[in-house]
Design an enzyme around this catalytic site. Structure first.
Site, PDB file in Angstrom:
ATOM      1  N   LYS A 106       0.910  -0.984   0.063  1.00 55.05           N
ATOM      2  CA  LYS A 106      -0.212   0.092   0.017  1.00 55.05           C
ATOM      3  C   LYS A 106       0.943   1.334  -0.033  1.00 55.05           C
ATOM      4  O   LYS A 106       2.159   1.239   0.391  1.00 55.05           O
ATOM      5  CB  LYS A 106      -0.688  -0.023   1.371  1.00 55.05           C
ATOM      6  CG  LYS A 106      -2.025   0.684   1.228  1.00 55.05           C
ATOM      7  CD  LYS A 106      -3.268  -0.046   0.318  1.00 55.05           C
ATOM      8  CE  LYS A 106      -4.342   0.532   0.111  1.00 55.05           C
ATOM      9  NZ  LYS A 106      -5.445  -0.511  -0.415  1.00 55.05           N
ATOM     10  N   ASP A 146      -6.676   4.280  -5.343  1.00 57.48           N
ATOM     11  CA  ASP A 146      -7.428   4.182  -4.040  1.00 57.48           C
ATOM     12  C   ASP A 146      -7.927   5.599  -3.840  1.00 57.48           C
ATOM     13  O   ASP A 146      -8.147   6.372  -4.658  1.00 57.48           O
ATOM     14  CB  ASP A 146      -6.452   3.777  -2.923  1.00 57.48           C
ATOM     15  CG  ASP A 146      -7.046   2.827  -1.942  1.00 57.48           C
ATOM     16  OD1 ASP A 146      -7.718   3.744  -1.119  1.00 57.48           O
ATOM     17  OD2 ASP A 146      -6.687   1.722  -1.746  1.00 57.48           O
TER      18      ASP A 146
END
Ligand code: NAD
Length: 428
Positions: A106, A146
């Protein structure tokens, strides 16, 4: 489990609980409680007025035993290294439960993207890649969009990376626009993936989907395609959807006595998933307060909006008819609501299994980029169905054999697969 607002502490506690169930050795626990690698860096960006602003960026690679790390890049003013660590950890489990050969990663930048011009955004995303490009790549770590980042930004990132390595490398990043290396079916993937698991769960519960009613929270990307799938693939009825109204700063439930028509509602919904309630009313829809969705007479609940929505207070409003909860959103259920489901024998499909359709299709995007050959939407969705169905059954099997709750079973399947890969590679 005690409650905590630190997402990474929560991710570690969830892991510790399952590590205990799986009786994992201490070194294995040490490896999996923490990310394998973390990058924290400064990105200088020339702003439109000629000044330089320095942004803080992160990339966390939790575990790549099963394959290259995979996970989005968030642009958020409240981003922290701990949030990124937690999300990277959860990506490892999500890819493992879906059985796609990827690990967990991430990234993030502390920024409110709404405050940047298009040019400033482009310079910031290119700056991000200029710093991490040595540590990402189709065989190392594959970012994606995202919160706060878009397919266009992924296109710029892919272009910057390709220039740095000296060849066109679309597989460095997924979530690219279709026509720019993106995959067909990505838009539908998460919502349809939810429905593939719902279909299998209803079979498992011996329930006829055509006689089932679903109540859905949210009407964004996931909820829209979950609603379409529930009606068009399973023949069921959707009693309601819900949304957050930015003008009123309130949420509403939108229902129809004959069941909602998601394709119609999509024509009166904006890009943020907000429905035009005047037009809905004019078309015979009933508008109620935002919590009404959870107390509808329904067999299936699909929370597909945001975290913490099914909690100690709201869970008691659930109709006695509800037999299945499918977590389309990430983290929609609190531990108290989990206890309620266990006590009332409500079957549940945990989030990182239920909504794994998105990352699975991102994996398919990377595969197509590698081959430089692109599948039709039907081929993509067929492959997605196969993956989601297999993932669902491996978790049900674990839950049945070990007599554990579905959420624990999903963690056990995922963690056992990562441990096995670490053993096979001789790490532990
Ligand atoms: P989205 O932004 O497209 O839609 C969110 C929807 O929720 C909107 O309709 C919004 O109005 C509604 N909403 C927000 N607050 C609400 C409230 N208080 N009450 C009722 N409705 C509310 O988001 P999305 O992409 O559909 O994602 C939904 C959830 O699914 C999130 O938890 C996300 O992390 C998760 N998820 C999404 C994907 C994906 O591929 N899109 C993949 C995995 C998980």
């Amino acid at each position: 489990m005690a409650s905590s607002t630190n997402a990474f502490e929560m991710a570690q506690r969830q892991f510790d609980h399952v590590a205990e169930l799986l009786k994992l050795d201490q070194p294995v626990r040490e490896m999996l409680r923490w990310p394998m690698r973390e990058f924290s860096f400064r990105i200088p960006v020339r702003m439109d007025d000629g000044t330089i602003r320095v942004f803080n960026g992160f990339r966390v690679q939790h575990n790549d035993a099963r394959g290259p790390n995979k996970g989005g890049i968030r642009f958020h003013p409240a981003e922290t290294i701990d949030t990124v660590r937690a999300l990277a950890t959860w990506m490892t489990w999500k890819c493992a439960v879906a059985d796609i050969p990827l690990g967990g990663g991430k990234g993030g930048v502390i920024v409110d993207p709404a405050t940047l011009s298009v040019g400033e955004k482009e310079r910031l995303v290119r700056g991000y890649i200029d710093i991490v490009w040595h540590n990402i790549g189709p065989r190392q770590d594959v970012p994606a969009p995202d919160v706060g980042t878009t397919p266009q930004m992924m296109g710029w990132m892919m272009d910057e990376y390709s220039k740095l390595v000296g060849c066109y490398t679309p597989g460095v990043i997924t979530g690219k626009p279709v026509g720019g290396g993106g995959s067909l079916g990505r838009t539908e993937a998460t919502g349809f993936g939810v429905i593939y698991t719902v279909r299998e769960a209803l079979k498992h519960l011996n329930m006829d989907p055509a006689k089932c009613v679903a109540a859905i929270q949210g009407f964004g990307n996931v909820a829209q395609y979950a609603a379409i799938g529930f009606i068009e693939m399973l023949g069921g009825k959707v009693a309601c959807v819900s949304y957050w109204d930015r003008d009123d700063r309130a949420s509403y439930t939108v229902s129809h006595p004959n069941g909602v028509d998601p394709r119609f509602l999509m024509t009166i919904t904006d890009q943020y998933g907000s429905i035009d309630k005047a037009k809905a009313k004019a078309a015979g829809y009933i508008i109620e307060d935002g919590d009404a969705w959870i107390s509808k007479e329904a067999d299936v609940l699909i929370p597909a909006a945001l975290e913490g929505q099914v909690n100690a207070e709201t869970v008691t409003k659930i109709s006695k008819r509800v037999r299945l909860v499918a977590e389309g959103a990430n983290g929609p259920t609190t531990p108290e609501a989990d206890e309620y489901f266990k006590k009332h024998d409500i079957f549940m499909i945990p989030d990182f299994l239920c909504n794994a359709g998105g990352v699975t299709t991102s994996y398919f995007e990377g595969v197509q980029n590698d081959m430089n050959f692109y599948w039709t939407k039907e081929e993509v969705l067929q492959k997605l169905d196969t993956k989601m169905t297999q993932a669902f059954h491996s978790v049900v099997e674990m839950s049945t054999n070990e007599k554990v709750y579905m959420r624990d079973a999903a963690y056990m399947v995922a963690i056992a697969r990562v441990v096995k890969a670490m053993e096979l590679r001789g790490w532990i």
